[in-house]
Design an enzyme around this catalytic site. Structure first.
Site, PDB file in Angstrom:
ATOM      1  N   LYS A 198      -1.488  15.766  -5.132  1.00  0.00           N
ATOM      2  CA  LYS A 198      -1.786  15.521  -3.849  1.00  0.00           C
ATOM      3  C   LYS A 198      -2.664  16.316  -3.338  1.00  0.00           C
ATOM      4  CE  LYS A 198       1.342  13.845  -0.868  1.00  0.00           C
ATOM      5  NZ  LYS A 198       2.574  12.797  -0.684  1.00  0.00           N
ATOM      6  N   GLY A 254      12.486  10.612  12.913  1.00  0.00           N
ATOM      7  CA  GLY A 254      11.273  10.194  12.913  1.00  0.00           C
ATOM      8  C   GLY A 254      11.101   8.682  12.698  1.00  0.00           C
ATOM      9  N   VAL A 255      10.357   8.027  13.624  1.00  0.00           N
ATOM     10  CA  VAL A 255      10.217   6.496  13.446  1.00  0.00           C
ATOM     11  C   VAL A 255       8.796   6.287  13.470  1.00  0.00           C
ATOM     12  CG1 VAL A 255      12.507   5.542  14.004  1.00  0.00           C
ATOM     13  CG2 VAL A 255      10.930   6.388  15.785  1.00  0.00           C
ATOM     14  N   GLY A 256       8.371   6.614  12.466  1.00  0.00           N
ATOM     15  CA  GLY A 256       6.835   6.493  12.082  1.00  0.00           C
ATOM     16  C   GLY A 256       6.729   5.127  11.392  1.00  0.00           C
ATOM     17  N   VAL A 278       6.936   4.355   8.047  1.00  0.00           N
ATOM     18  CA  VAL A 278       8.072   4.093   7.077  1.00  0.00           C
ATOM     19  C   VAL A 278       9.257   3.797   7.996  1.00  0.00           C
ATOM     20  CG1 VAL A 278       9.633   4.826   5.194  1.00  0.00           C
ATOM     21  CG2 VAL A 278       7.186   5.377   5.186  1.00  0.00           C
ATOM     22  N   ALA A 279       9.721   4.482   8.904  1.00  0.00           N
ATOM     23  CA  ALA A 279      11.092   4.339   9.382  1.00  0.00           C
ATOM     24  C   ALA A 279      11.203   3.348  10.246  1.00  0.00           C
ATOM     25  CB  ALA A 279      11.328   5.920  10.070  1.00  0.00           C
ATOM     26  N   TYR A 280       9.827   2.829  10.836  1.00  0.00           N
ATOM     27  CA  TYR A 280      10.075   1.564  11.507  1.00  0.00           C
ATOM     28  C   TYR A 280      10.420   0.684  10.778  1.00  0.00           C
ATOM     29  CZ  TYR A 280       9.020  -2.077  14.684  1.00  0.00           C
ATOM     30  OH  TYR A 280       9.078  -3.389  15.481  1.00  0.00           O
TER      31      TYR A 280
HETATM   32  N1  LIG Z   1       4.025   6.274   3.758  1.00  0.00           N
HETATM   33  C1  LIG Z   1       4.743   6.144   2.618  1.00  0.00           C
HETATM   34  O1  LIG Z   1       4.753   5.344   1.987  1.00  0.00           O
HETATM   35  C2  LIG Z   1       5.658   7.475   2.031  1.00  0.00           C
HETATM   36  C3  LIG Z   1       5.958   7.354   0.874  1.00  0.00           C
HETATM   37  C4  LIG Z   1       6.873   8.328   0.557  1.00  0.00           C
HETATM   38  C5  LIG Z   1       7.239   9.438   1.286  1.00  0.00           C
HETATM   39  N2  LIG Z   1       6.802   9.431   2.731  1.00  0.00           N
HETATM   40  C6  LIG Z   1       6.987  10.504   3.616  1.00  0.00           C
HETATM   41  O2  LIG Z   1       8.022   9.995   4.614  1.00  0.00           O
HETATM   42  C7  LIG Z   1       7.738  10.523   5.706  1.00  0.00           C
HETATM   43  C8  LIG Z   1       7.104   9.723   6.762  1.00  0.00           C
HETATM   44  O3  LIG Z   1       5.952   9.294   6.530  1.00  0.00           O
HETATM   45  P1  LIG Z   1       5.374   8.040   7.468  1.00  0.00           P
HETATM   46  O4  LIG Z   1       4.062   7.609   6.620  1.00  0.00           O
HETATM   47  O5  LIG Z   1       6.297   7.284   7.997  1.00  0.00           O
HETATM   48  O6  LIG Z   1       4.639   9.087   8.370  1.00  0.00           O
HETATM   49  P2  LIG Z   1       4.402   8.954   9.975  1.00  0.00           P
HETATM   50  O7  LIG Z   1       3.459  10.041  10.370  1.00  0.00           O
HETATM   51  O8  LIG Z   1       3.895   7.614  10.395  1.00  0.00           O
HETATM   52  O9  LIG Z   1       5.933   9.006  10.563  1.00  0.00           O
HETATM   53  C9  LIG Z   1       6.420  10.425  10.703  1.00  0.00           C
HETATM   54  C10 LIG Z   1       7.104  10.406  12.089  1.00  0.00           C
HETATM   55  O10 LIG Z   1       7.768  11.609  12.226  1.00  0.00           O
HETATM   56  C11 LIG Z   1       7.417  12.113  13.630  1.00  0.00           C
HETATM   57  N3  LIG Z   1       7.779  13.533  13.791  1.00  0.00           N
HETATM   58  C12 LIG Z   1       7.214  14.515  13.122  1.00  0.00           C
HETATM   59  N4  LIG Z   1       7.885  15.695  13.398  1.00  0.00           N
HETATM   60  C13 LIG Z   1       9.165  15.448  13.747  1.00  0.00           C
HETATM   61  C14 LIG Z   1      10.262  16.123  14.385  1.00  0.00           C
HETATM   62  N5  LIG Z   1      10.195  17.381  14.204  1.00  0.00           N
HETATM   63  N6  LIG Z   1      11.248  15.372  14.773  1.00  0.00           N
HETATM   64  C15 LIG Z   1      11.094  14.158  14.927  1.00  0.00           C
HETATM   65  N7  LIG Z   1      10.194  13.306  14.751  1.00  0.00           N
HETATM   66  C16 LIG Z   1       9.040  13.921  14.151  1.00  0.00           C
HETATM   67  C17 LIG Z   1       6.281  12.001  13.845  1.00  0.00           C
HETATM   68  O11 LIG Z   1       5.948  11.741  15.305  1.00  0.00           O
HETATM   69  C18 LIG Z   1       5.983  10.448  13.242  1.00  0.00           C
HETATM   70  O12 LIG Z   1       6.219   9.273  14.169  1.00  0.00           O
HETATM   71  C19 LIG Z   1       6.910  11.840   5.174  1.00  0.00           C
HETATM   72  O13 LIG Z   1       7.346  12.963   5.081  1.00  0.00           O
HETATM   73  C20 LIG Z   1       6.030  11.123   4.026  1.00  0.00           C
HETATM   74  O14 LIG Z   1       5.453  12.351   3.196  1.00  0.00           O
HETATM   75  C21 LIG Z   1       6.095   8.298   2.957  1.00  0.00           C
HETATM   76  C1  LIG Z   2       1.862   6.044  -1.603  1.00  0.00           C
HETATM   77  C2  LIG Z   2       2.007   7.156  -2.320  1.00  0.00           C
HETATM   78  C3  LIG Z   2       0.743   7.579  -3.418  1.00  0.00           C
HETATM   79  C4  LIG Z   2       1.996   8.502  -1.452  1.00  0.00           C
HETATM   80  C5  LIG Z   2       3.207   8.647  -0.652  1.00  0.00           C
HETATM   81  N1  LIG Z   2       2.955   9.376   0.383  1.00  0.00           N
HETATM   82  C6  LIG Z   2       4.180   9.408  -1.437  1.00  0.00           C
HETATM   83  O1  LIG Z   2       4.678  10.581  -0.885  1.00  0.00           O
HETATM   84  O2  LIG Z   2       4.669   8.994  -2.260  1.00  0.00           O
END
Ligand SMILES: NC(=O)c1ccc[n+]([C@@H]2O[C@H](COP(=O)([O-])OP(=O)(O)OC[C@H]3O[C@@H](n4cnc5c(N)ncnc54)[C@H](O)[C@@H]3O)[C@@H](O)[C@H]2O)c1
Ligand SMILES: CC(C)C[C@H](N)C(=O)O
EC number: 1.4.1.9
Length: 364
Positions: free
Chosen positions: A80, A180-182, A184-186
């Site tokens: 990472k 968190g509705v970023g 992934v969650a959206y």
């Molecule tokens: N993007 C991927 O493909 C992926 C893959 C595996 C794991 N993840 C994990 O999933 C999680 C979300 O990833 P993402 O890409 O959607 O990130 P993102 O930044 O788009 O979304 C995260 C959301 O959480 C909100 N947030 C942060 N702190 C908060 C709190 N205390 N209370 C409420 N909301 C809060 C942020 O404002 C944001 O909208 C992370 O932990 C990431 O490591 C992501």
């Molecule tokens: C897309 C992946 C390589 C990385 C992702 N953010 C994870 O934690 O799994």
């Protein structure tokens, strides 16, 4: 932190500090374990309170990727990168290109992708300097943004966990609290809404909350209220360590299944939720969809093939639950067992020397 002690304790291979004065790059690349193959894991950009906090995050997240990749059946190790900085105002082209050159310097031992705070456009800049990057624009034959695929995998894994807790994997009528509705969650909310679940959402970003309220008829609550709402499933999808001493006592959910990495503040919290009878879908098993998708690029990206593998997250969560029941252990331990046993099996099967043509003498 005694860095070498910590690295020795958890078997880390390498920690790389990257500094570029002109662009302001301050980044740490952590490579945990490359037994299964090159280390693949995303680049996170975050405003860390201290350098120590950034190092700790890189180390914890890279080890998580070793386990995630191993449990997902990928031939990849774990790594990472974290960049210290505010993703909303500190980014510039030179920064990501400088990071790309550092990654190139590792000559394929580490391959990057997106994580919190970084985007496909950032990966495209890294790609200006190195091919050891995935999740770049589809125009390059790449898989693009991994978040929607991660969301699909979380949805599948949540269904498998629901089957254990409720006797059915249908999420229709279930109340699901999403933290968190970023990115992934959206997308996760979209699947859940389509299946007829009721959503309670929170985010520190008001616009993200508003979007979920409007698009999915979600009910919004304040960030601190999400732990105590009445719900069937708690889906942590923001940052890590939200399952901790303060929050566990408030939880009403029967299932914890979400996208965030490192959800348990400490492993003992995994024991506590197990004792409370909560079905916990281990974070790195349920959120492997994104890495499964980007990893497919190493064979020449094929979306159908990748999605079929992501579908397997349902069975993988079911398998972890089965191991946990069989061995009478919490699911987080069952997942660790699954990953560690695979790494050991492959390590042992490689005990014989094989001339692979990379040795300099073979080219004389
Ligand atoms: N993007 C991927 O493909 C992926 C893959 C595996 C794991 N993840 C994990 O999933 C999680 C979300 O990833 P993402 O890409 O959607 O990130 P993102 O930044 O788009 O979304 C995260 C959301 O959480 C909100 N947030 C942060 N702190 C908060 C709190 N205390 N209370 C409420 N909301 C809060 C942020 O404002 C944001 O909208 C992370 O932990 C990431 O490591 C992501
Ligand atoms: C897309 C992946 C390589 C990385 C992702 N953010 C994870 O934690 O799994």
């Amino acid at each position: 932190m005694e860095i070498f002690n910590y690295m020795e304790q958890y078997d880390y291979e390498q920690l790389v500090f990257c500094q570029d004065k002109q662009s302001g790059l301050k980044a740490i690349i952590a490579i945990h374990d490359t037994t299964l193959g090159p280390a693949l894991g995303g680049t996170r950009m975050w405003t860390y309170d201290s350098e120590e906090a950034a190092i700790e995050d890189a180390l914890r997240l890279s080890r998580g990727m070793t386990y995630k990749n191993a449990a997902a059946g990928l031939n990849l190790g774990g790594g990472k990168t974290v960049i210290i900085g505010d993703p909303r105002k500190d980014k510039n082209e030179e920064m990501f290109r400088a990071l790309g050159r550092y990654i190139q310097g590792l000559n394929g031992r580490y391959i990057t992708a997106e994580d919190v705070g970084t985007t496909v456009a950032d990966m495209d800049l890294i790609h200006e300097e190195t091919n050891f990057v995935t999740g770049i624009s589809p125009a390059f034959g790449s898989s693009g943004n991994p978040s929607p695929v991660t969301a699909y995998g979380v949805y599948k894994g949540m269904k498998a966990a629901a089957k254990e807790a409720f006797g059915t994997d249908s999420l229709e009528g279930k109340v699901i609290a999403v933290q968190g509705v970023g990115n992934v969650a959206y997308n996760l909310c979209k699947y859940l809404h389509e299946e007829g679940a009721s959503l309670i959402v929170t985010d520190i970003n008001k616009e993200a909350v508003q979007r979920a309220v409007e698009d999915f008829r979600a009910k919004a609550v304040d960030p601190n209220e999400i732990y105590s709402v009445s719900c069937d499933i708690y889906a942590p999808c923001a940052l890590g360590a939200t399952i901790n001493d303060e929050t566990i006592t408030q939880l009403k959910a029967k299932v914890i299944a979400g996208a965030a990495n490192n959800q348990l503040k400490d492993i003992r919290h995994g024991d506590t939720i197990h004792e409370m009878g909560i079905v916990y879908a281990p974070d790195y098993v349920i959120n492997a969809g994104g890495v499964i998708n980007v990893a497919d690029e190493l064979q020449g990206y094929n979306s159908d093939r990748a999605m079929k593998k992501v579908d397997g997250i349902y069975d993988n969560i079911a398998k972890v639950i089965e191991i946990a029941k069989r061995d009478n252990i919490p699911t987080y331990k069952a997942a660790d067992r699954l990953a560690e046993e695979r790494i050991e099996r492959i390590r042992n099967s490689r005990s014989q020397f094989l001339q692979n043509g990379h040795h300099i003498l073979s080219r004389r």
